[in-house]
Write an enzyme that holds these catalytic residues in place. Sequence first.
Site, PDB file in Angstrom:
ATOM      1  CD  GLU A 124     -42.714  54.152  30.222  1.00 37.76           C
ATOM      2  OE1 GLU A 124     -41.525  53.945  29.936  1.00 37.76           O
ATOM      3  OE2 GLU A 124     -43.321  55.190  29.910  1.00 37.76           O
ATOM      4  CD  GLU A 147     -37.084  57.722  25.063  1.00 38.08           C
ATOM      5  OE1 GLU A 147     -38.177  57.184  25.402  1.00 38.08           O
ATOM      6  OE2 GLU A 147     -36.153  57.914  25.849  1.00 38.08           O
ATOM      7  CB  CYS A 173     -37.491  55.389  28.482  1.00 39.97           C
ATOM      8  SG  CYS A 173     -35.790  55.578  27.914  1.00 39.97           S
ATOM      9  CE  LYS A 209     -39.624  72.384  33.040  1.00 34.69           C
ATOM     10  NZ  LYS A 209     -39.881  71.178  33.856  1.00 34.69           N
TER      11      LYS A 209
END
Length: 501
Positions: free
Chosen positions: A405, A271, A306, A195
């Site tokens: 973040e 993650e 990331c 996906k």
Amino acid sequence: MSATPTLASYEEALAAAERLAPPQDAFIDGAAVPALSGRRFDCVSPRDGRVIARVAACDAPDVDRAVAAARAAFEDGRWARRSPRERRRTLLRFAELVDAHREELALLESLDMGKPIADALAVDLRVTVDCIAFYAEAITKRYDEVAPTDARTLATITREPVGVVGAVVPWNFPLMMAAWKFAPALATGNSVVVKPAEQSPLTALRVAALAVEAGLPPGVLNVVPGFGPTAGAALGLHRDVDVVGFTGSGEVGRLFLRYAADSNMKQVTLECGGKSPQIVFPDAPDVAEIAGQIATGIFFNQGEVCSAGSRLLVHRSRKDELLEALVAEARRRAPGDPLDPATRTGALVERAHLERVLGYIAVGREEGADCVVGGAAAREETGGVYVEPTILDRVRPEMRVAQEEIFGPVLAVLEFETAEEAIAIANGTRYGLGAAVWTRDLSTAHLTARALRAGTVWVNCYDASDVTVPFGGYRESGFGRDNSLHALDKYTQLKTTWIQL
């Protein structure tokens, strides 16, 4: 085996982009198919705001169809029961085909999510090809075990594929992150349903067709484009999916844990990003040696990484000279057209994300940080989505820009006086994906690396990587590892066979 960068001129890249015919349908059971509902969504390029494809908007019935195809392929053994040597040959052909189509795939990646074409070729395609080839070779090098039991017993420990794997991948490295999941899953004999993020579905759709062309049986690799609350949730809740590997935000990662609990308790690996520190000690190498690497650590891929080194923790004695050099680096990385091979900073993925990044910059200023370079949208006349590389100075550890973040080209600069203070600040977020230590002293490097709560610690470099080493995080950065032989563990289960002689 690795992709070779090409498309050397801007004109060549523009002409090649005009010839592209992006895939628009889902890929299920070896064929491109529309969504059962007939619905589609616009795939908008952040380069200039233009619609480049109208992609099938898959929903639960489409996920059911893809999972059923994957389950049938697994149960009849068309792939799972092939020998490791046969799987190796097919996956190596797959890697070769991806390499042969590297220009097309890099252009799709650049147009779809805004990354510079040079990076798409030199990084994304190279890593994808190497990843598929690595796991193709690895699967013929792994051995099962015989337990050290008594003389009248034979106990074997064998690794078997788990079955159907759902791979939910982010928009920042769409093809590379997909390969990090489907390559080890396929190598170990599983069937896969990918996906992709709705912002960047094109390369996953194209590469699935290449897999079948390489000889992967129909149903073994399927791709269902669509939105998180529909296609993503349906995959996470599906009772016939055995494992979900997810890369993305912590908010969505938590949803997949709930989906597993609410369905069949499927295994989930996550993650979920980071707030990675770069610690510069007083004895760090010369500014000329490190400023470019530190800047790349945060500005590469527009900061949409990331493991981006988004916090600079610098000793007070080194701050002024380093900050001056970093400001110059930021100015040299002004955003440009992603299709220009000279561009180092491309477009953010979508306008909503631009607003998020600019919102964080505004919050940083409100909390008392100084914006010493950047801080504004750029190239607005193009219709695209760009922001200037930005550095915020005088950041304190408790500020939101030091804790959350941002996922954009925004560097937060914090000062420290002692190693203990630096380690406390570095570990003082909920994340633990990556970290860097800049020092000439071997003891300082070792002791600091041991104290840092991070899945990867770089010393005198940043974001260096290879398919042979594991990648993943501590704490709320997630659990489970991509890359290396350790990734095979996520897609296999151990069986003990106890034979009384």
